[in-house]
Design a protein around this motif. Structure first.
Motif, PDB file in Angstrom:
ATOM      1  N   PRO A 173      41.952  35.397  45.764  1.00  0.00           N
ATOM      2  CA  PRO A 173      41.062  36.386  45.150  1.00  0.00           C
ATOM      3  C   PRO A 173      41.834  37.461  44.384  1.00  0.00           C
ATOM      4  O   PRO A 173      41.373  37.921  43.340  1.00  0.00           O
ATOM      5  CB  PRO A 173      40.319  36.974  46.361  1.00  0.00           C
ATOM      6  N   ARG A 174      42.999  37.856  44.889  1.00  0.00           N
ATOM      7  CA  ARG A 174      43.781  38.883  44.203  1.00  0.00           C
ATOM      8  C   ARG A 174      44.260  38.398  42.832  1.00  0.00           C
ATOM      9  O   ARG A 174      44.286  39.171  41.870  1.00  0.00           O
ATOM     10  CB  ARG A 174      44.966  39.322  45.060  1.00  0.00           C
ATOM     11  N   GLN A 175      44.627  37.142  42.745  1.00  0.00           N
ATOM     12  CA  GLN A 175      45.025  36.615  41.438  1.00  0.00           C
ATOM     13  C   GLN A 175      43.854  36.687  40.459  1.00  0.00           C
ATOM     14  O   GLN A 175      44.036  37.049  39.292  1.00  0.00           O
ATOM     15  CB  GLN A 175      45.506  35.164  41.566  1.00  0.00           C
ATOM     16  N   ALA A 176      42.669  36.366  40.935  1.00  0.00           N
ATOM     17  CA  ALA A 176      41.483  36.458  40.083  1.00  0.00           C
ATOM     18  C   ALA A 176      41.222  37.905  39.684  1.00  0.00           C
ATOM     19  O   ALA A 176      40.877  38.190  38.527  1.00  0.00           O
ATOM     20  CB  ALA A 176      40.268  35.880  40.817  1.00  0.00           C
ATOM     21  N   ALA A 177      41.367  38.820  40.642  1.00  0.00           N
ATOM     22  CA  ALA A 177      41.143  40.236  40.350  1.00  0.00           C
ATOM     23  C   ALA A 177      42.134  40.751  39.310  1.00  0.00           C
ATOM     24  O   ALA A 177      41.769  41.503  38.402  1.00  0.00           O
ATOM     25  CB  ALA A 177      41.246  41.055  41.632  1.00  0.00           C
ATOM     26  N   ASP A 178      43.387  40.356  39.437  1.00  0.00           N
ATOM     27  CA  ASP A 178      44.405  40.774  38.463  1.00  0.00           C
ATOM     28  C   ASP A 178      44.083  40.229  37.077  1.00  0.00           C
ATOM     29  O   ASP A 178      44.275  40.912  36.066  1.00  0.00           O
ATOM     30  CB  ASP A 178      45.792  40.318  38.913  1.00  0.00           C
ATOM     31  N   GLU A 179      43.599  38.989  37.032  1.00  0.00           N
ATOM     32  CA  GLU A 179      43.242  38.416  35.734  1.00  0.00           C
ATOM     33  C   GLU A 179      42.029  39.131  35.147  1.00  0.00           C
ATOM     34  O   GLU A 179      41.974  39.379  33.928  1.00  0.00           O
ATOM     35  CB  GLU A 179      42.964  36.926  35.872  1.00  0.00           C
ATOM     36  N   ALA A 180      41.058  39.464  36.001  1.00  0.00           N
ATOM     37  CA  ALA A 180      39.892  40.217  35.528  1.00  0.00           C
ATOM     38  C   ALA A 180      40.330  41.549  34.931  1.00  0.00           C
ATOM     39  O   ALA A 180      39.813  41.986  33.894  1.00  0.00           O
ATOM     40  CB  ALA A 180      38.911  40.439  36.671  1.00  0.00           C
ATOM     41  N   GLY A 181      41.289  42.194  35.581  1.00  0.00           N
ATOM     42  CA  GLY A 181      41.779  43.478  35.083  1.00  0.00           C
ATOM     43  C   GLY A 181      42.465  43.347  33.735  1.00  0.00           C
ATOM     44  O   GLY A 181      42.121  44.042  32.770  1.00  0.00           O
ATOM     45  N   ILE A 182      43.416  42.447  33.630  1.00  0.00           N
ATOM     46  CA  ILE A 182      44.193  42.310  32.390  1.00  0.00           C
ATOM     47  C   ILE A 182      43.327  41.768  31.258  1.00  0.00           C
ATOM     48  O   ILE A 182      43.646  41.957  30.068  1.00  0.00           O
ATOM     49  CB  ILE A 182      45.433  41.409  32.613  1.00  0.00           C
ATOM     50  N   SER A 183      42.213  41.124  31.593  1.00  0.00           N
ATOM     51  CA  SER A 183      41.314  40.606  30.556  1.00  0.00           C
ATOM     52  C   SER A 183      40.802  41.728  29.660  1.00  0.00           C
ATOM     53  O   SER A 183      40.533  41.513  28.467  1.00  0.00           O
ATOM     54  CB  SER A 183      40.130  39.864  31.189  1.00  0.00           C
ATOM     55  N   ARG A 184      40.683  42.928  30.217  1.00  0.00           N
ATOM     56  CA  ARG A 184      40.171  44.060  29.437  1.00  0.00           C
ATOM     57  C   ARG A 184      41.214  44.578  28.448  1.00  0.00           C
ATOM     58  O   ARG A 184      40.880  45.133  27.400  1.00  0.00           O
ATOM     59  CB  ARG A 184      39.718  45.176  30.372  1.00  0.00           C
ATOM     60  N   PHE A 185      42.482  44.403  28.788  1.00  0.00           N
ATOM     61  CA  PHE A 185      43.564  44.731  27.853  1.00  0.00           C
ATOM     62  C   PHE A 185      43.592  43.705  26.720  1.00  0.00           C
ATOM     63  O   PHE A 185      43.670  44.054  25.542  1.00  0.00           O
ATOM     64  CB  PHE A 185      44.892  44.761  28.605  1.00  0.00           C
ATOM     65  N   SER A 205      39.641  51.515  34.527  1.00  0.00           N
ATOM     66  CA  SER A 205      38.993  50.245  34.228  1.00  0.00           C
ATOM     67  C   SER A 205      38.028  49.820  35.331  1.00  0.00           C
ATOM     68  O   SER A 205      38.426  49.613  36.478  1.00  0.00           O
ATOM     69  CB  SER A 205      40.051  49.154  34.036  1.00  0.00           C
ATOM     70  N   GLY A 206      36.764  49.661  34.962  1.00  0.00           N
ATOM     71  CA  GLY A 206      35.765  49.224  35.935  1.00  0.00           C
ATOM     72  C   GLY A 206      36.021  47.818  36.445  1.00  0.00           C
ATOM     73  O   GLY A 206      35.899  47.547  37.638  1.00  0.00           O
ATOM     74  N   HIS A 207      36.372  46.906  35.542  1.00  0.00           N
ATOM     75  CA  HIS A 207      36.668  45.540  35.959  1.00  0.00           C
ATOM     76  C   HIS A 207      37.801  45.499  36.979  1.00  0.00           C
ATOM     77  O   HIS A 207      37.748  44.775  37.973  1.00  0.00           O
ATOM     78  CB  HIS A 207      37.062  44.695  34.742  1.00  0.00           C
ATOM     79  N   ILE A 226      44.293  49.962  33.695  1.00  0.00           N
ATOM     80  CA  ILE A 226      44.064  48.779  34.521  1.00  0.00           C
ATOM     81  C   ILE A 226      44.919  48.837  35.785  1.00  0.00           C
ATOM     82  O   ILE A 226      44.445  48.552  36.885  1.00  0.00           O
ATOM     83  CB  ILE A 226      44.373  47.512  33.701  1.00  0.00           C
ATOM     84  N   ILE A 227      46.171  49.256  35.617  1.00  0.00           N
ATOM     85  CA  ILE A 227      47.098  49.337  36.755  1.00  0.00           C
ATOM     86  C   ILE A 227      46.648  50.400  37.746  1.00  0.00           C
ATOM     87  O   ILE A 227      46.638  50.182  38.967  1.00  0.00           O
ATOM     88  CB  ILE A 227      48.525  49.629  36.244  1.00  0.00           C
ATOM     89  N   VAL A 228      46.261  51.559  37.231  1.00  0.00           N
ATOM     90  CA  VAL A 228      45.799  52.652  38.098  1.00  0.00           C
ATOM     91  C   VAL A 228      44.519  52.248  38.834  1.00  0.00           C
ATOM     92  O   VAL A 228      44.357  52.514  40.028  1.00  0.00           O
ATOM     93  CB  VAL A 228      45.569  53.933  37.271  1.00  0.00           C
ATOM     94  N   ALA A 229      43.601  51.582  38.128  1.00  0.00           N
ATOM     95  CA  ALA A 229      42.342  51.156  38.747  1.00  0.00           C
ATOM     96  C   ALA A 229      42.576  50.122  39.837  1.00  0.00           C
ATOM     97  O   ALA A 229      41.837  50.076  40.830  1.00  0.00           O
ATOM     98  CB  ALA A 229      41.402  50.605  37.679  1.00  0.00           C
ATOM     99  N   ARG A 230      43.586  49.298  39.667  1.00  0.00           N
ATOM    100  CA  ARG A 230      43.909  48.309  40.695  1.00  0.00           C
ATOM    101  C   ARG A 230      44.287  49.008  41.997  1.00  0.00           C
ATOM    102  O   ARG A 230      43.863  48.597  43.089  1.00  0.00           O
ATOM    103  CB  ARG A 230      45.054  47.420  40.217  1.00  0.00           C
ATOM    104  N   ASP A 231      45.048  50.070  41.898  1.00  0.00           N
ATOM    105  CA  ASP A 231      45.424  50.843  43.081  1.00  0.00           C
ATOM    106  C   ASP A 231      44.187  51.492  43.705  1.00  0.00           C
ATOM    107  O   ASP A 231      44.026  51.495  44.929  1.00  0.00           O
ATOM    108  CB  ASP A 231      46.453  51.909  42.694  1.00  0.00           C
ATOM    109  N   GLN A 232      43.313  52.031  42.873  1.00  0.00           N
ATOM    110  CA  GLN A 232      42.059  52.603  43.365  1.00  0.00           C
ATOM    111  C   GLN A 232      41.233  51.553  44.114  1.00  0.00           C
ATOM    112  O   GLN A 232      40.713  51.821  45.215  1.00  0.00           O
ATOM    113  CB  GLN A 232      41.214  53.110  42.199  1.00  0.00           C
ATOM    114  N   GLY A 233      41.098  50.390  43.517  1.00  0.00           N
ATOM    115  CA  GLY A 233      40.266  49.340  44.112  1.00  0.00           C
ATOM    116  C   GLY A 233      40.773  48.890  45.466  1.00  0.00           C
ATOM    117  O   GLY A 233      39.987  48.635  46.389  1.00  0.00           O
ATOM    118  N   GLU A 234      42.085  48.795  45.602  1.00  0.00           N
ATOM    119  CA  GLU A 234      42.657  48.402  46.890  1.00  0.00           C
ATOM    120  C   GLU A 234      42.354  49.445  47.952  1.00  0.00           C
ATOM    121  O   GLU A 234      42.006  49.119  49.095  1.00  0.00           O
ATOM    122  CB  GLU A 234      44.162  48.203  46.753  1.00  0.00           C
ATOM    123  N   LYS A 235      42.442  50.714  47.579  1.00  0.00           N
ATOM    124  CA  LYS A 235      42.146  51.785  48.532  1.00  0.00           C
ATOM    125  C   LYS A 235      40.674  51.773  48.924  1.00  0.00           C
ATOM    126  O   LYS A 235      40.335  51.960  50.104  1.00  0.00           O
ATOM    127  CB  LYS A 235      42.524  53.140  47.916  1.00  0.00           C
TER     128      LYS A 235
END
Length: 445
Positions: free
Chosen positions: A395-407, A354-356, A417-426
């Motif tokens: 900001p992390r709460q906003a990022a999590d909401e942005a991610g789940i918005s795509r679901f 997920s890009g978002h 979305i979960i995998v991309a969140r790990d990528q984004g943090e790295k």
């Protein structure tokens, strides 16, 4: 609209009696830098740049501003020699007085102007800034020196940008849609060709390679109702059917579809919105203002966030075109319900990851590093598109909401979305650790 408001504001300023040389108060205001970034976002939106390309524009424009600013603030250090092949920027000529914040604004807009199409709009922004400097009493020599220095820095950054493989991706071979079952194919209503299939070949900002933070292989495609992939797609279908009003609001708020094709009967028309990266540029400005960051820290924040977003897009697009995973809409329509439609319009590129989620997490990682995890803010970035503000505790709460918005929108499987969140943090953490942009970072290495 913001360009018009900016012009009205300027007209009000210039019509008043000129005060004695208060240009520093006006041009060193960090809110002005955020407003100018917002004006560039308007141009990027109008010109319909894809999200990855928009991230490139932001990165180089903010880099130019940062490099023009560092010589006027001893707390920060140039990225010369730290970025791959970036060795061009020279300090200003000795003996010439330069107003560095003004030079930074000029450098930012010179890059923004060069990398976008609507020159009439970017010229208006530049002319407005020059008028502010003149009207508020900047000495002619300082104004000239600052503009020249800003342009010279911008030219150095633009010369570096030409070596990032972007031009080659414009003329690269056309993407061939895979014929294998379970692979991405164009989706309705536009059935557009794949967006930026060669983006993973763009030179990264901080990452060592586009696949440095490669995700695990996605769930194996299967159309039997008992297999994990089918169940994953069924979860998207079921959620889409039972969306709550709050879930719809979340999906709509974070949609950020730069080119949405609307279908009304036999009529089709497109509407524009800012990209996901543009949304996070807006959030960056909101947080900088709420934290009362000065001009230099504001530029530093924007630059670091834009770097994380650009690298995150490169990492994401590497995964997308490595796995070419089929979108939920295609799976559901073919194997479950031919009439099902996602709440949001499916974007024209493969699903995984997920890009978002990746770019939002990368941006939030940087923002929380600079300002702290407990950084509440009110996100007003979507007002121009008619959406009410949303409040976030971090900001992390906003990022999590942005991610789940795509679901919720029906365009991503939840694991992506979960995998991309790990990528984004790295990605975000790597940008912070790899680049020394503050003197205290350099001293600690």
């Amino acid at each position: 609209m913001r360009l018009l408001l900016f012009a009205i504001l300027l007209a009000g300023v210039t019509s008043c009696k000129q005060r004695a040389a208060d240009y520093q108060q006006v041009l060193h205001n960090p809110v002005l830098y955020s407003k100018v970034t917002g004006l560039l976002t308007d141009v990027i939106t109008y010109d319909i740049f894809t999200p990855p390309v928009a991230s490139r524009i932001y990165s180089y424009a903010h880099l130019a501003a940062f490099e023009a600013m560092v010589h006027g603030d001893s707390s920060y250090t140039s990225l010369k020699g730290q970025l791959k092949g970036f060795n061009y920027v020279l300090p200003p000529d000795s003996g010439k007085v330069v107003d560095y914040p003004y030079a930074a604004l000029m450098a930012f807009m010179e890059v923004g102007k060069t990398l976008t199409f609507s020159k009439d709009q970017t010229d208006k922004i530049v002319d407005s800034l020059k008028m502010l400097a003149e009207t508020h009493g900047m000495p002619a020599a300082v104004k000239k020196n600052s503009e020249e220095y800003g342009i010279n820095v911008a030219k150095a950054v633009l010369a570096w940008s030409k070596k990032d493989n972007y031009a080659q991706t414009r003329s690269a071979a056309k993407y061939t849609v895979p014929s294998d079952e379970g692979k991405w194919i164009p989706t309705p209503p536009g059935y557009f060709q794949a967006v930026e299939p060669h983006w993973r070949t763009i030179r990264t900002i901080a990452m060592d390679s586009s696949n440095q933070f490669a995700p695990p292989t996605p769930c194996k495609f299967g159309k039997d109702s008992t297999c994990p992939f089918y169940k994953m797609a069924k979860q998207v279908q079921d959620t889409g059917v039972l969306l709550t009003e709050e879930q719809k609001a979340i999906a709509s708020f974070w949609d950020c579809n730069g080119f949405k094709l609307n279908v009304v009967g036999h009529t089709m028309y497109a509407t524009k919105a800012m990209t996901p990266g543009g949304h996070w540029m807006g959030i960056t400005g909101i947080i900088c203002e709420s934290k009362k960051a000065d001009f230099a820290k504001t530029v530093y924040t924007y630059t670091t966030v834009s770097f994380a977003v650009m690298d995150a897009f490169i990492a994401c697009w590497d995964a997308k075109y490595t796995f070419n995973l089929i979108r939920p809409e295609t799976v559901i329509n073919k194997y479950m319900d031919a009439n099902w439609k996602p709440f949001l319009q499916t974007p024209p590129f493969p699903e995984y990851t997920s890009g978002h989620s990746i770019i939002s997490t990368a941006a939030s990682t940087v923002l929380e590093h600079i300002y702290g995890a407990q950084t509440p803010f009110r996100d007003s970035t979507e007002r121009p598109w008619g959406f009410p503000d949303r409040n976030f505790q971090s900001p992390r709460q906003a990022a999590d909401e942005a991610g789940i918005s795509r679901f919720y929108g029906g365009i991503h499987y939840r694991p992506s979305i979960i995998v991309a969140r790990d990528q984004g943090e790295k990605v975000g953490n790597y940008v912070l650790s790899k680049l020394s942009m503050r003197k205290e970072q350099l001293a600690s290495k």
